[in-house]
Write an enzyme that holds these catalytic residues in place. Structure first.
Site, PDB file in Angstrom:
ATOM      1  N   THR A  32       0.833  -1.197   0.000  1.00 31.89           N
ATOM      2  CA  THR A  32       0.000   0.000   0.000  1.00 31.89           C
ATOM      3  C   THR A  32       0.867   1.247   0.000  1.00 31.89           C
ATOM      4  OG1 THR A  32      -0.178   0.308   2.410  1.00 31.89           O
ATOM      5  CG2 THR A  32      -1.677  -1.292   1.375  1.00 31.89           C
ATOM      6  N   ASN A  83       4.526  -0.512   8.556  1.00 36.03           N
ATOM      7  CA  ASN A  83       5.757   0.199   8.224  1.00 36.03           C
ATOM      8  C   ASN A  83       5.553   1.703   8.041  1.00 36.03           C
ATOM      9  OD1 ASN A  83       8.567   0.483   7.034  1.00 36.03           O
ATOM     10  ND2 ASN A  83       7.323   1.030   5.255  1.00 36.03           N
ATOM     11  N   SER A 134       8.964  -0.150  14.732  1.00 33.83           N
ATOM     12  CA  SER A 134       9.153   0.891  15.733  1.00 33.83           C
ATOM     13  C   SER A 134      10.412   1.664  15.371  1.00 33.83           C
ATOM     14  CB  SER A 134       9.226   0.261  17.122  1.00 33.83           C
ATOM     15  OG  SER A 134       9.426   1.228  18.122  1.00 33.83           O
ATOM     16  N   TYR A 148       7.821  12.194  18.366  1.00 28.87           N
ATOM     17  CA  TYR A 148       8.071  10.960  17.636  1.00 28.87           C
ATOM     18  C   TYR A 148       8.508   9.874  18.617  1.00 28.87           C
ATOM     19  CZ  TYR A 148      10.243   7.714  14.292  1.00 28.87           C
ATOM     20  OH  TYR A 148      10.587   6.597  13.565  1.00 28.87           O
ATOM     21  N   LYS A 152       6.528   6.357  19.432  1.00 27.65           N
ATOM     22  CA  LYS A 152       7.177   5.058  19.323  1.00 27.65           C
ATOM     23  C   LYS A 152       7.214   4.336  20.675  1.00 27.65           C
ATOM     24  CE  LYS A 152       8.084   4.955  14.916  1.00 27.65           C
ATOM     25  NZ  LYS A 152       7.401   3.971  14.034  1.00 27.65           N
ATOM     26  N   THR A 183      17.261   5.017   3.797  1.00 28.34           N
ATOM     27  CA  THR A 183      15.982   5.079   3.098  1.00 28.34           C
ATOM     28  C   THR A 183      15.740   6.523   2.684  1.00 28.34           C
ATOM     29  OG1 THR A 183      14.682   5.549   5.082  1.00 28.34           O
ATOM     30  CG2 THR A 183      15.151   3.229   4.599  1.00 28.34           C
TER      31      THR A 183
END
Length: 280
Positions: A32, A83, A134, A148, A152, A183
């Site tokens: 997705t 993810n 996580s 953030y 987490k 990434t």
């Protein structure tokens, strides 16, 4: 043959790495993404083994539709990889309310919504794997990423309890805590203005942004190696409950937990002294 349902499937990230690893095993993949058109050419190369679906994971109705489409297409979901996520930066005092709420909507509440949509099918089949992506920030606070980190940490707590609740139902749960990986997670920060509302923290927040921009493309972590490690962990007779990924991340987490445990033990007498005195 397993069917994987993976959120956050944009090019160049963990989502795509999971999809490729699953396909290498001969599994089916539901990937997705907010912009599925970017995946059209990739999906076409894999034929009937891939289903790409548009999904904004902050939209609960769309999540339910995507899960229903995946189950109808492949007959069920065997592995869920939560993810999708993003780390907005800013001080605890000065981060805008909108950014705080977006941080929790994407990194926590969206995960809850996806879990609730996928779990009924797994419970009915009494089998399945849930992989919650996580972060090292879920085990050790990261300055400049207070909210953030908080999201987490919340995900870590949720994962801990979920693991115990679903184990008798044949569903297993793994928390994955990556450090800095190569990434596209930092790609947009260079073009985003700093929105810190408290001037006292602006130098700190700007230094955080500058560090992320400078590190983009230089992170030590390899997403492909990381995902392969996760996939191998799922196949172990006694899989881990959590998996910290990356050397620097491992060092940071172990150092933090060792220091925390030492401090707790140093105050053991104070902790135990808070109980009522033993009778007799």
């Amino acid at each position: 043959m397993r069917t994987w349902f993976i959120t956050g499937g944009g090019p160049g990230g963990f989502g795509m790495a999971y999809a490729e690893a699953a396909l290498e095993r001969g599994d089916n993949v539901v990937l997705t993404a907010r912009r599925p058109e970017l995946l059209a050419e990739w999906a076409a190369a894999h034929g009937d083994s891939v289903l790409v679906l548009p999904l904004d994971v902050t939209d609960t109705r769309r999540i339910e539709e995507a899960v229903a489409a995946a189950e109808a297409h492949f007959g069920g979901i065997d592995v869920l990889v939560n993810n999708a996520g993003r780390g907005w930066y800013g001080s605890v005092e000065g981060m805008t309310d909108d950014a705080v709420r977006r941080t929790f909507e994407l990194n926590f509440f969206a995960v809850v919504a996806v879990l609730r949509a996928v779990l009924p099918g797994m419970r009915a089949r009494r089998s399945g794997w849930i992989v919650n992506m996580s972060s090292v920030a879920g085990l050790r606070g990261v300055t400049g990423f207070g909210y953030y980190t908080a999201a987490k940490f919340a995900l870590e707590g949720l994962t801990e309890v979920l693991r115990e609740e679903v184990a008798p139902l044949g569903v297993r749960v793994l928390a994955v805590e990556p450090g800095a990986f190569r990434t596209r997670a930092y790609a947009g920060f260079a073009d985003e203005p700093v929105t810190e509302t408290v001037d006292a923290y602006r130098p700190l927040v700007e230094s955080v942004r500058d560090f992320m921009v400078a590190q983009d493309g230089e992170q030590p972590g390899d997403p492909v190696r990381a995902v392969r490690a996760v996939v191998e962990a799922l196949d172990q007779a006694e899989p881990p409950r959590r998996l910290v990924l990356g050397g620097a991340g491992y060092d940071a987490v172990v150092g933090h937990l060792d220091a925390a445990l030492a401090e707790i033990r140093a105050h053991e007498a104070v902790s135990r002294g808070a109980d009522f005195p033993a009778s007799g």
